[in-house]
Design a protein around this motif. Structure first.
Motif, PDB file in Angstrom:
ATOM      1  N   ALA A  40      35.369  43.379  46.326  1.00 23.14           N
ATOM      2  CA  ALA A  40      35.739  42.257  45.454  1.00 23.14           C
ATOM      3  C   ALA A  40      37.152  42.393  44.894  1.00 23.14           C
ATOM      4  O   ALA A  40      37.554  41.608  44.040  1.00 23.14           O
ATOM      5  CB  ALA A  40      34.746  42.148  44.307  1.00 23.14           C
ATOM      6  N   ASP A  45      34.046  39.058  38.686  1.00 20.92           N
ATOM      7  CA  ASP A  45      33.572  37.681  38.549  1.00 20.92           C
ATOM      8  C   ASP A  45      33.633  36.916  39.865  1.00 20.92           C
ATOM      9  O   ASP A  45      33.211  35.767  39.941  1.00 20.92           O
ATOM     10  CB  ASP A  45      34.367  36.946  37.464  1.00 20.92           C
ATOM     11  CG  ASP A  45      34.106  37.529  36.088  1.00 20.92           C
ATOM     12  OD1 ASP A  45      32.938  37.891  35.810  1.00 20.92           O
ATOM     13  OD2 ASP A  45      35.056  37.649  35.296  1.00 20.92           O
ATOM     14  N   ALA A  46      34.117  37.580  40.893  1.00 20.76           N
ATOM     15  CA  ALA A  46      34.159  36.961  42.225  1.00 20.76           C
ATOM     16  C   ALA A  46      32.740  36.845  42.767  1.00 20.76           C
ATOM     17  O   ALA A  46      31.878  37.673  42.458  1.00 20.76           O
ATOM     18  CB  ALA A  46      34.997  37.810  43.172  1.00 20.76           C
ATOM     19  N   PRO A  47      32.479  35.817  43.547  1.00 23.44           N
ATOM     20  CA  PRO A  47      31.135  35.689  44.119  1.00 23.44           C
ATOM     21  C   PRO A  47      30.840  36.814  45.103  1.00 23.44           C
ATOM     22  O   PRO A  47      31.688  37.179  45.904  1.00 23.44           O
ATOM     23  CB  PRO A  47      31.150  34.343  44.831  1.00 23.44           C
ATOM     24  CG  PRO A  47      32.519  33.796  44.730  1.00 23.44           C
ATOM     25  CD  PRO A  47      33.349  34.720  43.926  1.00 23.44           C
ATOM     26  N   SER A  48      29.640  37.341  44.986  1.00 25.78           N
ATOM     27  CA  SER A  48      29.176  38.321  45.961  1.00 25.78           C
ATOM     28  C   SER A  48      28.706  37.587  47.208  1.00 25.78           C
ATOM     29  O   SER A  48      28.917  38.046  48.322  1.00 25.78           O
ATOM     30  CB  SER A  48      28.035  39.142  45.366  1.00 25.78           C
ATOM     31  OG  SER A  48      27.421  39.928  46.345  1.00 25.78           O
ATOM     32  N   THR A  50      27.854  33.274  48.592  1.00 27.88           N
ATOM     33  CA  THR A  50      27.911  31.850  48.279  1.00 27.88           C
ATOM     34  C   THR A  50      26.856  31.107  49.084  1.00 27.88           C
ATOM     35  O   THR A  50      26.360  31.593  50.097  1.00 27.88           O
ATOM     36  CB  THR A  50      29.302  31.249  48.606  1.00 27.88           C
ATOM     37  OG1 THR A  50      29.605  31.481  49.973  1.00 27.88           O
ATOM     38  CG2 THR A  50      30.376  31.839  47.719  1.00 27.88           C
ATOM     39  N   PRO A  59      28.416  29.827  44.107  1.00 22.48           N
ATOM     40  CA  PRO A  59      28.138  31.263  44.063  1.00 22.48           C
ATOM     41  C   PRO A  59      26.655  31.515  43.831  1.00 22.48           C
ATOM     42  O   PRO A  59      26.037  30.897  42.983  1.00 22.48           O
ATOM     43  CB  PRO A  59      28.971  31.754  42.881  1.00 22.48           C
ATOM     44  CG  PRO A  59      29.179  30.551  42.034  1.00 22.48           C
ATOM     45  CD  PRO A  59      29.157  29.362  42.951  1.00 22.48           C
ATOM     46  N   THR A  62      27.532  36.714  41.152  1.00 19.53           N
ATOM     47  CA  THR A  62      28.845  37.348  41.097  1.00 19.53           C
ATOM     48  C   THR A  62      28.672  38.828  41.432  1.00 19.53           C
ATOM     49  O   THR A  62      27.557  39.361  41.407  1.00 19.53           O
ATOM     50  CB  THR A  62      29.475  37.230  39.704  1.00 19.53           C
ATOM     51  OG1 THR A  62      28.666  37.959  38.774  1.00 19.53           O
ATOM     52  CG2 THR A  62      29.632  35.782  39.269  1.00 19.53           C
ATOM     53  N   ARG A  64      29.592  41.155  39.558  1.00 21.19           N
ATOM     54  CA  ARG A  64      29.130  41.760  38.302  1.00 21.19           C
ATOM     55  C   ARG A  64      27.604  41.681  38.192  1.00 21.19           C
ATOM     56  O   ARG A  64      26.940  42.658  37.851  1.00 21.19           O
ATOM     57  CB  ARG A  64      29.780  41.070  37.105  1.00 21.19           C
ATOM     58  CG  ARG A  64      29.383  41.652  35.747  1.00 21.19           C
ATOM     59  CD  ARG A  64      30.009  40.884  34.583  1.00 21.19           C
ATOM     60  NE  ARG A  64      31.386  40.482  34.784  1.00 21.19           N
ATOM     61  CZ  ARG A  64      32.444  41.270  34.623  1.00 21.19           C
ATOM     62  NH1 ARG A  64      32.289  42.520  34.264  1.00 21.19           N
ATOM     63  NH2 ARG A  64      33.672  40.812  34.823  1.00 21.19           N
ATOM     64  N   GLU A  65      27.038  40.514  38.497  1.00 19.04           N
ATOM     65  CA  GLU A  65      25.583  40.354  38.455  1.00 19.04           C
ATOM     66  C   GLU A  65      24.903  41.284  39.457  1.00 19.04           C
ATOM     67  O   GLU A  65      23.868  41.885  39.148  1.00 19.04           O
ATOM     68  CB  GLU A  65      25.188  38.905  38.743  1.00 19.04           C
ATOM     69  CG  GLU A  65      25.578  37.933  37.659  1.00 19.04           C
ATOM     70  CD  GLU A  65      25.419  36.482  38.079  1.00 19.04           C
ATOM     71  OE1 GLU A  65      25.027  35.677  37.210  1.00 19.04           O
ATOM     72  OE2 GLU A  65      25.683  36.151  39.261  1.00 19.04           O
TER      73      GLU A  65
END
Length: 85
Positions: A40, A45-48, A50, A59, A62, A64-65
Motif C-alpha cells: 500500500a 487508507d488505501a483500498p486493500s 475494490t 473499496p 482499507t 488499515r481495516e
C-alpha cells in the motif's frame, strides 16, 4: 461504503483468512504486516480490495481495516497458545 453484497463480504473474509493462514504457516505476523504496508506504499487508507459496479470501484476494505482485523485475529490465536514473530 459499509453495506456490501454478501458475495463481497465472503471475498473479504476469504482474503483475511488467507492472511491468517499465511501467518500461521510462517509464524511471522510482523513480516506479513510489513509486506501489506509496502504493498500500500504505507498508505493505510488505501483500498486493500475494490468491488466494481458499472465501472465504478468501491473499496471493500482499507489496508488499515485489513491489518486491524489480522491483529485482532492473531491476538485471539495467541491467547490459544499460538506464537508469532
Amino acid at each position: 461504503f459499509k453495506i456490501l453484497p454478501f458475495h463481497v463480504e465472503i471475498t473479504k473474509e476469504q482474503e483475511i483468512q488467507a492472511d491468517i493462514e499465511a501467518i500461521i504457516i510462517t509464524k511471522n505476523k510482523t513480516s506479513a504486516i510489513s509486506c501489506l504496508k509496502k504493498i500500500a506504499n504505507d498508505d493505510l487508507d488505501a483500498p486493500s480490495h475494490t468491488w466494481e459496479v458499472l465501472n465504478v470501484k468501491f473499496p471493500v476494505m482499507t489496508m488499515r481495516e485489513r491489518i486491524d482485523e489480522i491483529l485482532r485475529r492473531t491476538a485471539e490465536l495467541e491467547k490459544q497458545g499460538f506464537t508469532f514473530a
